[in-house]
Design a protein around this motif. Structure first.
Motif: not given
Length: 263
Positions: A198-225
């Protein structure tokens, strides 16, 4: 100028796009009425947009069009908002280091000034408020009286988001450390992800299924891990290399340069 808010599906298809009149859409939330509420940061306002993109309300209407709240103050650099019950909002006014609860009429019901240029206040189920005290290098939980009842700061560098999980742990977006970290009530780290990814992530939230959605800000992308740290889904709008090259200055005027550590 040119800021955008859009809604996408799991395949990355754009379902809604709002791209007119916004100066810096720092974040956006879908309201219970289906509209989108945007902290338009560089315009120092909140703006509500319906499904067609029409502006149906803005905080600029407060104080008879002056933007003044009922306590005589203005919001300065709003970066995050949460919809509360009863038509109220929890709002971060970053440059005044103030978290406040207000409504569409601009009446202030609650405020807190004990965080430094904070991000992402969140009202918890117990009535307390969780705040990423960004310049203070900590995450705090405060009660209705403004008393800090829990905090975590160990190793944090510019936290920008925090979520209280169902198990009582807190998921923190530790932005300048390029990671997200989960800590328990005692302050022990139980999960970490992101260093080298990640590079300067802005936000991360756990979803209902336990996975985590991440706004990877400086890479300009969203990730779900997943909890096994595998990337399950990503969305990114890859920049055009030619456009990036053309945006560079043809020459420097009074320029300066320093070697970047590690590069």
């Amino acid at each position: 100028t040119g800021s955008k808010v859009f809604v996408i599906d799991a395949k990355g298809r754009v379902l809604r796009l709002h791209d007119e009149g916004l100066r810096f859409a720092h974040s956006a939330v879908m309201l219970s009425n289906g509209d989108v509420l945007v902290p338009d940061t560089n315009a120092d306002r909140l703006v509500e947009l319906d499904a067609s993109g029409k502006e149906v309300w803005t905080s600029a209407s407060w104080g008879g069009g002056t933007g003044l709240l009922s306590d005589g103050t203005r919001i300065d650099y709003p970066n995050c908002v949460q919809e509360l019950a009863g038509g109220r909002f929890l709002l971060s006014s970053r440059y005044t280091s103030t978290v406040l609860e207000t409504d569409r009429a601009g009446k202030v019901y609650w405020s807190f000034k004990g965080a430094a240029k904070q991000h992402a206040p969140r009202r918890l189920a117990n009535g307390n408020t969780l705040i990423a005290d960004s310049d203070g290098g900590r995450v705090i939980e405060v009660d209705a009286a403004g008393k800090i009842v829990w905090q975590f700061s160990k190793g944090l560098r510019w936290p920008r988001f925090a979520q209280r999980l169902a198990n009582g742990d807190t998921l923190i977006t530790d932005s300048s450390n390029n990671r997200i970290v989960e800590v328990d009530r005692a302050g022990d780290e139980v999960f970490e992800y992101g260093r080298g990814v990640l590079s300067a992530p802005y936000q991360a939230e756990e979803l209902e299924d336990g996975s985590i959605l991440i706004a990877d800000a400086q890479h300009g992308r969203l990730l779900r891990i997943g909890r096994d740290k595998r990337i399950l889904w990503k969305y990114e709008r890859k920049p055009n290399p030619l456009a990036r090259w053309l945006s560079l200055p043809g020459r420097l005027e009074n320029g300066g340069a320093e070697r970047v550590a590690g590069v």
